[in-house]
Write an enzyme that holds these catalytic residues in place. Structure first.
Site, PDB file in Angstrom:
ATOM      1  CD  GLU A 123      -1.611   2.489   1.347  1.00  0.00           C
ATOM      2  OE1 GLU A 123      -2.051   3.447   0.587  1.00  0.00           O
ATOM      3  OE2 GLU A 123      -0.617   2.665   2.222  1.00  0.00           O
ATOM      4  CB  CYS A 162      -4.358   2.390   5.213  1.00  0.00           C
ATOM      5  SG  CYS A 162      -4.142   1.098   4.339  1.00  0.00           S
ATOM      6  CB  CYS A 208      -5.274  -1.981   7.351  1.00  0.00           C
ATOM      7  SG  CYS A 208      -4.267  -0.335   7.045  1.00  0.00           S
ATOM      8  CG  HIS A 243      -5.699   4.299  10.284  1.00  0.00           C
ATOM      9  ND1 HIS A 243      -4.450   4.740  11.203  1.00  0.00           N
ATOM     10  CD2 HIS A 243      -4.939   3.562   9.240  1.00  0.00           C
ATOM     11  CE1 HIS A 243      -3.283   4.012  10.473  1.00  0.00           C
ATOM     12  NE2 HIS A 243      -3.761   3.528   9.311  1.00  0.00           N
ATOM     13  NE  ARG A 279      -0.352  -3.544   5.652  1.00  0.00           N
ATOM     14  CZ  ARG A 279      -1.556  -4.012   5.053  1.00  0.00           C
ATOM     15  NH1 ARG A 279      -2.530  -3.889   6.061  1.00  0.00           N
ATOM     16  NH2 ARG A 279      -1.818  -4.411   4.191  1.00  0.00           N
ATOM     17  CB  SER A 291       3.791   0.902   7.680  1.00  0.00           C
ATOM     18  OG  SER A 291       3.223  -0.281   7.469  1.00  0.00           O
ATOM     19  CB  CYS A 294       0.412  -0.337   5.433  1.00  0.00           C
ATOM     20  SG  CYS A 294      -1.157   0.354   5.048  1.00  0.00           S
ATOM     21  CB  CYS A 324       8.054   2.084  -0.139  1.00  0.00           C
ATOM     22  SG  CYS A 324       7.212   2.013   1.405  1.00  0.00           S
TER      23      CYS A 324
END
Lengths: 588, 423, 141, 361, 219
Positions: free
Chosen positions: A14, A61, A64, A68, A500, A523, A567, A570
């Site tokens: 993600e 996100c 997932c 949050h 995660r 993450s 997540c 990157c």
């Protein structure tokens, strides 16, 4: 020979992540992890209604998609001392659990599997032998030679079509792929099965939360009123009222559907996910040697039986394990100013107290200050700031969070099913207990905790039904809904175990509005950059000492990074210590 | 700006009060007051709409007593009231308004328009825009003691006449009497039988009463013209006389605005409450009736009706009494349409009867009364106001109507038991 | 869980929203068109917010007819004639038995039941080929 | 093989023309077209080729991709996916880094001017685009390059369509929508946070079926799906009309499915297809699961005044302004009151007794 | 500015400004009225009086029979549009929510379809009122800019509200924004036009009733 490798973008995660790594003689000696996308959601949240915060936070996100939202409503509830009805807690547990099962299976098959499974090799498999293999490891019904032959034909049609689509430019044929063609074919078949399975199980969120991704939540409970009507069972007619005939989605039909979904989840985990993990792992036992990380593990705990104020009732306990020492569990205080802190020494942020000092999230600051190279750029200066992620630390130490941390914590705290499953796994794969601290151990832990969680779902479901039968339909506590009933100032932390890893949202409320909001996400713990002391984050530490066969096909890096289930957004660079760029992997 | 205009505007500034501000703030220009005004209903001319008659007053209020008005005047967005404006409005304020108060009863937002016309007349008169006829009457009142110029010798002559007629003595200047009776010039000149009736009734009822040689005239042109300073002087004469004779009550004659002047405005004009009570003659008669001191015999057989004088009934509160008295002396009493507080004015109240230039308008307005009478078909109309009586008689004559107008007090007197016995 | 049925909680019945009547009126118009001009037409039920009560009303009003058919292609399609001849209820399902689309078709015969001309031609070819094979076989035999 | 049409693919899979007819009927329904369009759909689909699709993810949360994977009506969806070639998609594709970028560049080159570009996420413009980069390239640059060769662009999700969450006040990264940058290409906005899967599939199907943009509203949204408000298509609408409203999230009204207007539902000002297509294979949708619509397919819905404030209520408290206004009004009132009293007192002081002479002027 | 931005402005700063101007204006007006004072009446009141000013505050809501006959159209249209405005303003749920959020007061709503019908009747009544004002000599004489302004600012919220509910001509969001803005215009104009009668009529009626009652007349 020193090499600097740039892998950008890393896919099947993600978001947008960037890692810098140096190799010497085919071994990674140093890596730097960088998040390259920021939206400033914490800044956007300031001044808003705390009751709205979950929706903003949830958009951190979409994978997932639930975590949050949950952490956010819990933060507000914690700040306001806002109890929620038992049904709401059960529904939230079911939704969180469904998220785990959904997310872990999708991660395994759709994000992680292609690191281990060679799609092209599957074309060479013998469907009959594949069927035998499948039947030897599981009693899953879709395992006939005809089924695998069909799958193979589908794949063949696709490849022969000349347009590989998402499989274009995969590292097919790389020597790191070790599965026999039959195992590859089985995995590809299950890749497709999982795709349609996940569609079904996501419906659990739709029933309680109205949709998935991004189901709805509510401070003070859950928004889904229970409309149970004994005289008017759902009939599944028409495209509209397929969910039932009740006034809301949570009616008899909906509840029955939830039960069916839990069954579907359990069947898939038991018959497909667990056997596949063990089967694939047995070919990659060498990966128990790499990707260990920092050796410190942390969980916040989740699945309360008795409200968030009673951590002893959590199914997943909280705590900290240092230096692999499972015999000592350190207690964790989310509110203590000296325990959880975020550092920005290597992040594109400024702190009013200076870049070297850590801040507890209550006092956290989000002041964007990009000091990196102007895009387009080739590489980042990893001695300076190099990421949009901060570096969270517990008492100054980097921590790994996530499935491995949770399984270790459950194991260390004496959770019987965990000990049994871990024992079974180690025996089946014939690996030592140290093998857990690795890329493969992390992936296996994810599978094992999925099993533990899916098994717990029926209990919550039955309890929910029992409550409804007893006439308790409450799903929302109205008492503190109006901001006028709140104290002028309040602060709280909402935390949970996201798939995660440990996730915390810290909120400061002033005059009914958000004064400060800080999310420290799994993450960030795992993928954050080095801290002022120069300590690597878990990703960085995990890549250290790992082989890299071909810098142009950095599949090994992907395996370890994917084992964390990143997540974020990157990218990866590998540079030599002198800063001389030897190999430019990403050529523009 | 002329001195007279300034004087007029100053008078308007002086009378402005919270009720007026609330009334103007509330007016929605619905025009329903027009339908309540006989000058509008009988002419169909929109300018006779009651609220419209108040424009000068409204403008003074808005321009001088509201923030927005002050601002717009400062910015030159609104023009101050001019002498020409007042002159133009004179007809609306004096000729076409009898202060009858009917519009104040229908206004849906509750504006007391009559109250405001009365206030506006203060400014109009001070600015010299009152009609000549009314000025004359006022002048005669101040200078001669009565609007019709009736002096004491004239009254004394009438007293003698009535004493001869009734065989009763009529007391004058009796110190310490219970009641001091007042008369209006019209009664003295045109309807002296009223005095005789009083004598007979009081004789029968044993009422201690007197007239005053110093203040026998009840009418108050100052009220009609709207000049408080003058009205105060006229009221003052009566108060002084009553206090001198130390009477307990002062009897207002049938005359309507006299009652208003004395009963409702008087104390406010002299700035203190009276040491005596003011009663209207009908109130007193009814009181005597209920206490059994007034005995009547026989009833009028012919159908008759009652014209409610505005100032006595709607603006005076004497509503019930005339009907009770009529019940004693008439067997076929018929109510006109819109009776009691909803009556229609004769068209000559509020100084209009004294205003020669308004004669045509007044007679036009009389069509309202005419149609009421035509509708009812009676030939006898009782009333209790000398001014109404004059105006009604003039109107009836103008329209050649066969209707006789009778004063209620005289009618009662005619049926007194004693009188029957005496004959 | 059979116990779901025993849940002793009573919640008031939710009312329909009246769209069924509009659909029924439309059906009436379309049927008249079919009778007068021979024009066939259909109504897509998925574009309308129909409640369960609306479905009840539609089904009760239209009733059950004499013909029931099922087509198997890309998942089943179930067709039944309503109690009003010429008014057909067509429901397309996918392989997982979920409703894909649902129509009320006003026609002499639902379109999907008619054999497409090309398929018939192909069928004719196939049959001729089969007959030829049979003939060959019998010749050989 | 790439030139194979959909009808041919179907026939090769042994599906009859009846099946194709059914597929077209379902597609027509999915596209929210009148049933009579089925023939046109069949005609177009019969000639359909497989175009390349490049999917770029910028400032996003991957929710849009996740939503797309939840697309039900699977037979249609799988056919659609058989009918396109998804050549670049971060979250799903096998290759990473160099290999991934190469795939994108190759596809762009091979199908220049013909590929369909799908974008999710907003594009940050502040500070040279440093707030979001892929392979060291700013989102802005990558979008401009990819857009240049696209036949059309589909902006998936509210972030790409309208700026979305990153664009919310105070917009720390200077995030903008695709249409703020690209002006010379046809853009279809498919907003929603995330968009309804059936809508995404439907829009793709329309484009692929007819090779043209569907009828768009003034915000660039396909009218077929965004033409009506949630409120107008809501199964709870009758309760709004009857004046029956849930007062809290679990009172009797809430359990009976009464209207959620009071609880802040933004259905009346939100245009989307949730109420008819529903979510997750028709399982439910937000309102059916008891939460008011948050208006996620509308521009700037994040800043639209709070999710729990009824549409007719003020965004901000007016208490302060009201109190101040009353105070100022009272002060002004007192001031004018004093001035008025002075004027009256002055008038009284200047009063000259009115005499008979005055009357005559 | 998009429709949504306009709506947000209307629900945010616009409302604040409008409410502030309204409250400022009305407070000012009330001070203006009461600060003028009133002389004490020295005349002895007739006793017993038929009620006080309070009686008239209520009794004036119903016209005298004769008024029905003479001013029937004005009375009927007046009743229809006043009651209509009252119902629409106070019994449509969104309005109740607004009032609740401003004052904390709440009560049950009427069915929207009923309010919708009432809106139509009110609109018709207002149109009749306008035509009557233009045709009737009395009303025409009395009417100035302020009267037509007051009519317009009363009519517009109803019209835009009706159009918004039925999605006429424009997009709902835009119509809703226009509706709220028109209501805000009403609030802004309110204290400076005859619309103040909404509040001051109670004062006026009270004074009227008090003056008459002292004389023994129920006015």
């Amino acid at each position: 020979m020193n090499q600097r490798v740039v892998v950008d973008p890393i896919t099947r995660i993600e978001g947008h992540l960037r890692i810098e790594a140096e190799t010497e003689g085919g071994i990674i000696t140093q890596a730097s992890s960088s998040g390259t996308m920021v939206r400033g959601i914490e800044i956007i949240l300031r001044g808003r209604d705390p009751r709205d915060a979950w929706a903003f936070a949830q958009r951190i996100c979409g994978v997932c998609t639930l975590v949050h939202g949950i952490a956010s409503v819990r933060a507000v509830e914690n700040a306001l001392n806002y109890p929620i009805p038992p049904n709401a807690q059960l529904i939230r547990n079911l939704m969180i659990a469904a998220q785990y099962v959904h997310d872990h299976v999708m991660h395994f098959y759709h994000l992680h599997a292609l690191d281990w499974v060679d799609v092209v090799s599957a074309l060479k498999a013998d469907p009959k032998a594949t069927s035998e293999l499948a039947q030897s490891i599981s009693n899953y019904s879709k395992s006939s030679p005809g089924y695998f032959a069909d799958m193979q034909k589908k794949l063949k049609d696709f490849v022969e079509g000349g347009q590989l689509g998402i499989f274009t430019n995969g590292y097919w044929g790389h020597p790191a792929y070790k599965l026999p063609p039959e195992a590859n074919l089985m995995a590809v078949a299950h890749y497709l099965e999982a795709l349609s399975w996940q569609r079904e199980v996501a419906k659990l969120h739709a029933i309680f939360g109205g949709k998935n991704p991004h189901p709805n939540f509510l401070v003070g409970g859950v928004p889904c009123a229970i409309s149970v009507h004994p005289d008017h069972p759902g009939r599944g007619k028409g495209p509209h009222f397929r969910g039932g005939a009740g006034a809301t989605a949570v009616d008899l039909t909906g509840l029955q559907k939830v039960k069916d979904i839990i069954g579907q989840m359990r069947d898939f985990v038991d018959q497909v996910y667990v056997p596949d993990t063990l089967a694939i792992a047995s070919f990659y036992k060498d990966w128990t040697q790499y990707g260990e990380g920092v050796g410190n593990f942390m969980t916040f705990g989740d699945f309360p039986a008795n409200g968030m104020d009673d951590p002893s009732s959590f199914m997943i306990p909280s705590g900290v394990i240092l230096n692999r020492d499972l015999s000592t569990i350190h207690e964790l205080d989310m509110n203590a100013a000296d325990q959880i802190q975020e550092y920005v020494a290597h992040s594109w942020y400024d702190y009013s107290v200076g870049k070297e000092q850590g801040l507890h999230p209550y006092d956290g600051e989000t002041n964007l200050n990009y000091t990196g190279p102007k895009p387009p750029y080739e590489h980042l200066d990893v001695d300076q700031s190099y990421s949009w992620l901060k570096s969270p630390r517990w008492k100054g130490k980097p921590m790994e969070v996530g499935p491995l941390a949770r399984v270790l914590m459950l194991h260390a705290r004496g959770h019987e099913q965990t000990q049994e499953l871990v024992g079974m796994t180690l025996r089946t794969l014939d690996i030592p207990v140290q093998g857990l601290f690795s890329t493969l151990g992390r992936t296996a832990a994810r599978t094992l905790e999925t099993k533990i969680i899916v098994d717990a779902m029926s209990g919550w479901y039955n309890q929910l039904i029992a409550n409804i039968k007893a006439g308790d339909l409450r799903t929302f506590n109205e008492t503190l809904w109006e901001p006028s009933s709140w104290p002028q100032q309040a602060k709280g932390v909402g935390y949970m175990e996201a798939p995660r890893g440990a996730l915390g949202h810290w909120i400061v409320i002033k005059d009914g509005k958000i004064d400060n909001y800080q999310a420290v996400v799994p993450s960030t713990w795992n993928a954050g950059p080095r801290d002022p002391q120069g300590q690597d984050g878990p990703y960085e530490a995990a890549l250290k000492g790992q082989p890299l066969h071909d810098p142009k096909q950095p599949i090994e890096i992907l395996r370890t990074i994917h084992s964390f289930d990143p997540c974020i957004a990157c990218a990866v660079h590998v540079t030599d210590p002198e800063g001389e760029e030897l190999v430019k992997v990403k050529v523009r | 700006m002329s001195a007279s205009l300034e004087k007029g505007l100053n008078a308007l500034r002086e009378v402005m009060d919270a009720p007026i501000a609330s009334f103007f703030s509330s007016c929605v220009h619905c025009g329903m007051c027009a339908d309540a005004c006989l000058f509008y209903t009988e002419t169909g001319d929109a300018k006779y709409t009651p609220i419209y008659k108040l424009e000068p007053l409204r403008r003074v209020w808005q321009q001088e007593y509201t923030l927005t008005g002050r601002l717009s005047r400062m910015l030159g967005l609104s023009k101050p009231v001019s002498d020409a404006d007042l002159r133009n409005w004179s007809e609306l304020v004096y000729d076409s308004c009898t202060l009858c108060g009917r519009c104040s009863m229908v206004c849906p937002v509750g504006n007391d328009i009559t109250y405001m016309v009365r206030k506006l007349r203060e400014g109009m008169s001070a600015a010299g825009h009152a009609p000549e006829g009314v000025i004359g009457a006022t002048k005669r009142t101040i200078e001669l003691g009565s609007p019709m110029g009736v002096k004491l010798p004239a009254l004394q002559a009438q007293i003698r006449g009535q004493e001869a007629e009734t065989g009763l003595s009529i007391p004058i200047d009796v110190q310490g009497a219970d009641y001091m009776a007042l008369l209006s010039s019209m009664e003295i000149i045109n309807f002296p039988e009223y005095l005789g009736a009083l004598a007979r009734i009081f004789h029968q009822a044993g009422v201690s009463w007197t007239l005053s040689s110093e203040a026998f005239e009840a009418t108050n042109s100052g009220i009609q013209i709207g000049a408080s300073d003058i009205a105060r002087e006229i009221v003052g004469r009566i108060v002084t006389a009553a206090e001198k004779l130390q009477v307990k009550h002062v009897i207002s004659p049938e005359c309507g605005h006299a009652f208003t002047a004395l009963r409702w405005e008087g104390p406010n004009l002299i700035g203190r409450p009276y040491p005596f009570k003011v009663v209207h003659i009908l109130e007193l008669l009814d009181e005597l009736r209920t206490s059994g001191r007034l005995q009547t015999v026989g009833k009028e057989d012919a159908p008759l009706t009652f014209h409610d004088p505005c100032q006595i009934v709607r603006r005076g509160g004497v509503v019930r009494q005339p009907r009770a008295l009529l019940g004693e002396v008439a067997s076929d009493f018929r109510e006109m349409s819109d009776p009691g507080v909803w009556n229609w004015c004769c068209g000559g109240g509020g100084g209009v009867s004294a205003n020669e230039r308004a004669e045509h308008l007044r007679l036009t307005a009389f069509k309202r009364k005419k149609s009421q009478l035509d509708e009812l078909g009676v030939h006898t109309m009782v009333t209790a106001c000398a001014n109404c009586r004059i105006v009604l008689e003039e109107g009836l004559e103008h329209y050649n109507m066969n209707v006789k107008v009778v004063g209620l007090t005289e009618l009662v007197a005619e049926h007194l038991v004693e009188q029957e016995a005496g004959k | 869980m059979s116990s779901l049925k025993d849940i002793g909680v009573h919640v008031v019945h939710v009312g329909g929203n009246g769209n069924a009547r509009a659909v029924l009126r439309e059906v009436e118009n379309l049927l008249q068109k079919l009778v007068e001009k021979g024009e066939e037409s259909s109504i897509d039920l998925s574009g309308l917010p129909l409640s369960a009560e609306d479905y009840d009303l539609l089904e009760e009003t239209l009733g059950e007819g004499e013909v029931v058919a099922e087509v198997h292609s890309l998942g089943p399609t179930r067709i039944h004639e309503t109690g009003v001849p010429g008014v057909w209820w067509v429901t397309h399902y996918n392989d997982e038995d979920e409703v894909l689309a649902e129509f009320i078709e006003v026609a002499w015969c639902p379109e999907i039941l008619l054999a497409p001309e090309d398929d018939v031609k192909d069928g004719l070819e196939a049959l001729r080929a089969r007959l030829f094979e049979l003939k060959q076989e019998s010749n050989h035999g | 093989m790439a030139d194979e049409t959909l009808l041919e693919i179907l026939k090769r899979r042994g599906i009859s023309r009846r099946g194709f007819l059914k597929f077209c009927a379902a597609t027509t329904s999915l596209l929210a077209l009148p049933p009579s369009m089925a023939v046109a759909v069949a005609d177009s689909l019969g000639r359909l080729k497989r175009p390349a699709v490049i999917w770029l993810s910028f400032q996003e949360c991957t929710g849009c991709t996740e939503s797309l994977t939840r697309a039900h009506s699977p037979s249609i969806e799988s056919l659609i996916f058989d009918a396109i070639s998804l050549d670049y998609h971060h979250t799903l594709q096998a290759a990473s880094g160099h290999a991934a970028e190469e795939a994108r560049e190759h596809s762009m080159k091979a199908d220049w001017g013909k590929y369909l570009l799908i974008v999710d996420g907003s594009i940050p413009l502040k500070d040279g685009g440093a707030y979001s980069t892929i392979a060291g390239i700013s989102n802005l640059q990558m979008l401009q390059e990819a857009a240049a060769g696209a036949a059309a662009i589909v902006a998936i999700g509210t972030c790409a369509a309208f700026g979305g969450l990153p664009h919310a006040q105070p917009n720390p990264t200077g995030a903008v929508a695709v249409s703020d940058i690209i002006k010379d290409k046809p853009i279809i906005n498919v907003p929603g946070c995330p968009p309804v899967p059936a809508v995404m599939v439907g829009v793709l199907a329309h484009y692929l079926t007819f090779g043209s943009l569907p009828d768009l509203d003034d915000l660039g949204r396909p009218r077929a799906f965004y033409g009506e408000s949630i409120h107008d298509r809501c199964y709870r609408r009758p309760f709004y009309d009857q004046g029956k409203f849930a007062k809290t999230f679990d009172d009797a009204g809430a359990r009976d499915g009464w209207c959620l207007f009071e609880l802040g539902c933004k259905g009346p000002t939100t245009h989307n297809a949730c109420a008819t297509t529903k979510w997750n294979g028709g399982t439910s949708w937000p309102v059916q699961s008891g939460h008011g619509c948050i208006g996620c397919s509308e521009p700037d819905f994040w800043d639209a005044g709070g999710f729990y404030k009824a549409l007719s209520t003020p965004v901000d408290s007016v208490t302060g302004a009201a109190a101040a206004a009353v105070a100022v009004g009272a002060a002004a009132g007192v001031a004018i009151g004093i001035a008025n009293r002075q004027r009256k007192a002055q008038a009284r002081a200047e009063h000259q007794t009115v005499t008979i002479e005055d009357l005559e002027k | 500015m998009s429709a949504m931005e306009l709506l947000l402005w209307a629900r945010g700063p616009g409302l604040g400004i409008a409410v502030a101007i309204f409250l400022f204006g009305m407070t000012l007006r009330l001070f203006e009225i009461y600060s003028l004072g009133r002389k004490t009446d020295l005349a002895a009141p007739r006793s017993p009086t038929p009620g006080s000013g309070w009686r008239t505050v209520f009794s004036r809501s119903l016209p005298y029979q004769g008024t029905w006959h003479r001013s029937g159209l004005t009375v009927i249209t007046g009743f229809v549009f006043h009651i209509g405005l009252f119902i629409v303003l106070l019994f449509l749920l969104p309005h109740i929510k607004l009032i609740h959020s401003l004052t904390g007061l709440s009560w049950p709503a009427l069915p929207t379809s009923l309010v919708d019908l009432v809106t139509v009747l009110t609109l018709i009544a207002l149109l009749v009122v306008l035509v009557h004002r233009l045709m009737d000599p009395v009303k025409r004489l009395l009417s100035g800019f302020g009267d037509y302004l007051a009519w317009a600012v009363t009519f517009l919220p109803l019209l835009t509200g009706y159009m918004a509910y039925h999605h006429l001509l424009l997009d709902y969001t835009l119509l809703l924004a226009l509706h709220i803005l028109s209501a805000e215009l009403l609030l802004v104009v309110f204290p400076f036009t005859k619309l103040t009668h909404t509040f001051t009529l109670f004062i006026a009626r009270w004074y009227n009733g008090d003056i008459a009652a002292r004389k023994g007349v129920a006015s």
